[in-house]
Write a protein that holds these residues in place. Structure first.
Motif, PDB file in Angstrom:
ATOM      1  N   SER A  51       0.772  -1.179  -0.261  1.00 52.24           N
ATOM      2  CA  SER A  51       0.111   0.292   0.427  1.00 52.24           C
ATOM      3  C   SER A  51       0.614   1.095   0.364  1.00 52.24           C
ATOM      4  O   SER A  51       1.897   1.415  -0.045  1.00 52.24           O
ATOM      5  CB  SER A  51      -0.454   0.235   0.964  1.00 52.24           C
ATOM      6  OG  SER A  51      -0.244  -0.016   2.735  1.00 52.24           O
ATOM      7  N   ASN A  99      -7.420  -2.494  11.536  1.00 61.28           N
ATOM      8  CA  ASN A  99      -7.077  -1.989   9.945  1.00 61.28           C
ATOM      9  C   ASN A  99      -6.417  -2.521   8.933  1.00 61.28           C
ATOM     10  O   ASN A  99      -6.712  -2.683   8.085  1.00 61.28           O
ATOM     11  CB  ASN A  99      -6.058  -1.139  10.132  1.00 61.28           C
ATOM     12  CG  ASN A  99      -5.640   0.017   8.694  1.00 61.28           C
ATOM     13  OD1 ASN A  99      -6.650   0.522   8.095  1.00 61.28           O
ATOM     14  ND2 ASN A  99      -4.438   0.511   8.830  1.00 61.28           N
ATOM     15  N   GLU A 101      -9.463  -5.504   7.870  1.00 65.93           N
ATOM     16  CA  GLU A 101     -10.868  -4.479   7.477  1.00 65.93           C
ATOM     17  C   GLU A 101     -10.302  -3.880   5.941  1.00 65.93           C
ATOM     18  O   GLU A 101     -11.026  -4.022   5.334  1.00 65.93           O
ATOM     19  CB  GLU A 101     -10.946  -3.849   8.252  1.00 65.93           C
ATOM     20  CG  GLU A 101     -11.868  -4.233   9.609  1.00 65.93           C
ATOM     21  CD  GLU A 101     -12.559  -2.555  10.050  1.00 65.93           C
ATOM     22  OE1 GLU A 101     -12.450  -2.065  10.076  1.00 65.93           O
ATOM     23  OE2 GLU A 101     -13.518  -3.790  11.528  1.00 65.93           O
ATOM     24  N   ASN A 102      -9.247  -3.281   5.959  1.00 68.03           N
ATOM     25  CA  ASN A 102      -8.877  -2.128   4.635  1.00 68.03           C
ATOM     26  C   ASN A 102      -8.140  -3.355   4.041  1.00 68.03           C
ATOM     27  O   ASN A 102      -7.738  -2.637   3.065  1.00 68.03           O
ATOM     28  CB  ASN A 102      -8.549  -1.610   4.183  1.00 68.03           C
ATOM     29  CG  ASN A 102      -8.827  -0.158   5.752  1.00 68.03           C
ATOM     30  OD1 ASN A 102     -10.086  -0.110   5.046  1.00 68.03           O
ATOM     31  ND2 ASN A 102      -8.835  -0.090   7.046  1.00 68.03           N
ATOM     32  N   GLU A 103      -8.032  -4.811   3.746  1.00 67.13           N
ATOM     33  CA  GLU A 103      -7.316  -5.749   3.311  1.00 67.13           C
ATOM     34  C   GLU A 103      -5.768  -4.730   3.416  1.00 67.13           C
ATOM     35  O   GLU A 103      -5.330  -4.951   1.722  1.00 67.13           O
ATOM     36  CB  GLU A 103      -7.948  -5.509   1.983  1.00 67.13           C
ATOM     37  CG  GLU A 103      -9.595  -7.184   2.443  1.00 67.13           C
ATOM     38  CD  GLU A 103      -9.937  -7.223   1.391  1.00 67.13           C
ATOM     39  OE1 GLU A 103     -10.051  -6.661  -0.117  1.00 67.13           O
ATOM     40  OE2 GLU A 103     -10.491  -8.357   1.455  1.00 67.13           O
ATOM     41  N   VAL A 104      -5.206  -4.656   3.964  1.00 65.36           N
ATOM     42  CA  VAL A 104      -3.890  -3.611   4.331  1.00 65.36           C
ATOM     43  C   VAL A 104      -2.679  -4.954   2.790  1.00 65.36           C
ATOM     44  O   VAL A 104      -1.669  -4.137   2.122  1.00 65.36           O
ATOM     45  CB  VAL A 104      -4.004  -3.540   4.526  1.00 65.36           C
ATOM     46  CG1 VAL A 104      -1.903  -2.970   4.932  1.00 65.36           C
ATOM     47  CG2 VAL A 104      -4.145  -2.193   5.410  1.00 65.36           C
ATOM     48  N   LYS A 128      -5.473 -11.451   0.761  1.00 57.50           N
ATOM     49  CA  LYS A 128      -7.210 -11.272   0.138  1.00 57.50           C
ATOM     50  C   LYS A 128      -7.557 -12.253  -0.237  1.00 57.50           C
ATOM     51  O   LYS A 128      -9.039 -12.641  -0.257  1.00 57.50           O
ATOM     52  CB  LYS A 128      -6.696 -10.057  -1.265  1.00 57.50           C
ATOM     53  CG  LYS A 128      -5.847  -8.434  -0.665  1.00 57.50           C
ATOM     54  CD  LYS A 128      -6.953  -7.860  -2.043  1.00 57.50           C
ATOM     55  CE  LYS A 128      -5.538  -5.960  -1.427  1.00 57.50           C
ATOM     56  NZ  LYS A 128      -6.071  -4.811  -2.849  1.00 57.50           N
TER      57      LYS A 128
END
Length: 340
Positions: free
Chosen positions: A76, A120, A123-126, A131
């Motif tokens: 990211s 974080n 939930e945000n597939e960092v 994934k």
């Protein structure tokens, strides 16, 4: 023939001392290495009750591949670093994933911040690598003291859970596991090897009544209140000179945000009904007596104390006459001296 490994001039060294960084880095990376190399340790970890209750039974015999990453870096824009990531594959397909965020075995820390950090990540597939696991990822916060979270895909465990789990399987004589266990339990006296035996603090009259009746005490989880060394006993100094008349054995210390997590705590079967009822009684007492107007929103350290109390017949008190500080004492001093 007996072999010994010594790093530099140290009398006792482990393989894990070879990992670069401070003790926090060594114990976390060491855990990742151990989980990748020892199936005994991996099974013991997966069998920790709070993990097993969330992720279910994982039969390692049916798992075709396990990938363990330490300090996995995200792709990211903001670069995140996950302490340990475990990925399980069955028949070549993604099965389960566990993401661990660890804090030092000797370090009190904000559990709220740690939980938010790992929430974080999930939930945000960092992390791109997670994934493909979709909803089969579990976040684990690994800290010094237990805590609570409402997040469905997050669980809290402690270093003592890790030590206890590994201790149960040590008789299987896994060399790497034995070495890591020795490494962990020698980090400045961890596990049950208490650095100082008695924690002494000043207390108000309303607090004394709650302690005597319910055997529960709480204080903020930050600043001067932070418990740096887990004590065996706690004693409370009275106003007007700091006299100490009782020792209470510390059975448990729980990090709890009453505003966010009290309901979760009351349903948590990892703690006995007796513990939960006593904490509820403490909350009711503070609300009824207007000590609290509402449930506090900051993190608290909640001490669960034993019913077995040691009377201090000599009534020791601080020798400097100051009663505003928090201190650690040796048990022998409080049992035998009048001024400490």
């Amino acid at each position: 023939m007996r072999n010994s490994f010594r790093l530099y001039s140290s009398m006792n060294s482990s393989y894990f001392d070879l990992i670069s960084g401070d003790k926090e880095t060594q114990q976390t990376k060491g855990l990742g290495l151990l989980l990748s190399k020892s199936q005994t340790a991996l099974k013991a970890f997966l069998d920790i009750n709070s993990i097993k209750s969330k992720i279910g039974e994982i039969d390692l015999k049916s798992i075709s591949r396990v990938i363990v990453n330490c300090e996995l870096i995200s792709n990211s824009l903001n670069k995140y670093r996950a302490d340990i990531v475990l990925r399980f594959y069955k028949d070549g397909q993604p099965f389960k994933a566990i993401l661990i965020e660890a804090k030092s075995i000797n370090k009190g820390t904000s559990v709220y911040d740690t939980n938010k950090q790992i929430e974080n990540y999930i939930e945000n597939e960092v992390f791109q690598e997670l994934k493909v696991f979709r909803n089969n990822s579990l976040g684990v916060t690994l800290t010094k003291l237990p805590s609570y979270t409402k997040h469905a895909s997050l669980v809290s465990i402690t270093w003592e859970d890790i030590i206890s789990a590994f201790y149960e399987v040590l008789p299987k004589q896994n060399t790497l596991l034995d070495d890591y266990f020795s490494f962990l339990t020698n980090i400045n006296g961890t596990m049950k090897f208490y650095e100082k035996e008695v924690f002494s603090i000043p207390t108000a009259k309303w607090s004394e009544q709650a302690i005597d009746e319910l055997k529960v005490y709480e204080c903020p989880n930050d600043g001067k209140y932070l418990i740096k060394h887990k004590p065996l006993y706690i004693t409370f100094r009275k106003s007007g000179g700091g006299e100490m008349d009782k020792l209470f054995k510390v059975e448990e210390i729980i990090i709890l945000n009453f505003y966010d997590d009290f309901e979760t705590f009351m349903k948590d079967e990892n703690y006995s009904v007796n513990y939960r009822d006593r904490v509820k009684g403490y909350v009711d007492y503070l609300l009824e007596n207007k000590i609290w107007v509402e449930l506090p929103k900051d993190e608290k350290q909640v001490f669960i104390l034993s019913d077995n109390v040691i009377e201090l017949k000599n009534r020791p008190r601080p020798k400097n006459g100051n009663n505003s500080f928090r201190a650690y004492y040796e048990l022998a001093d409080l049992l035998n001296k009048e001024l400490v």
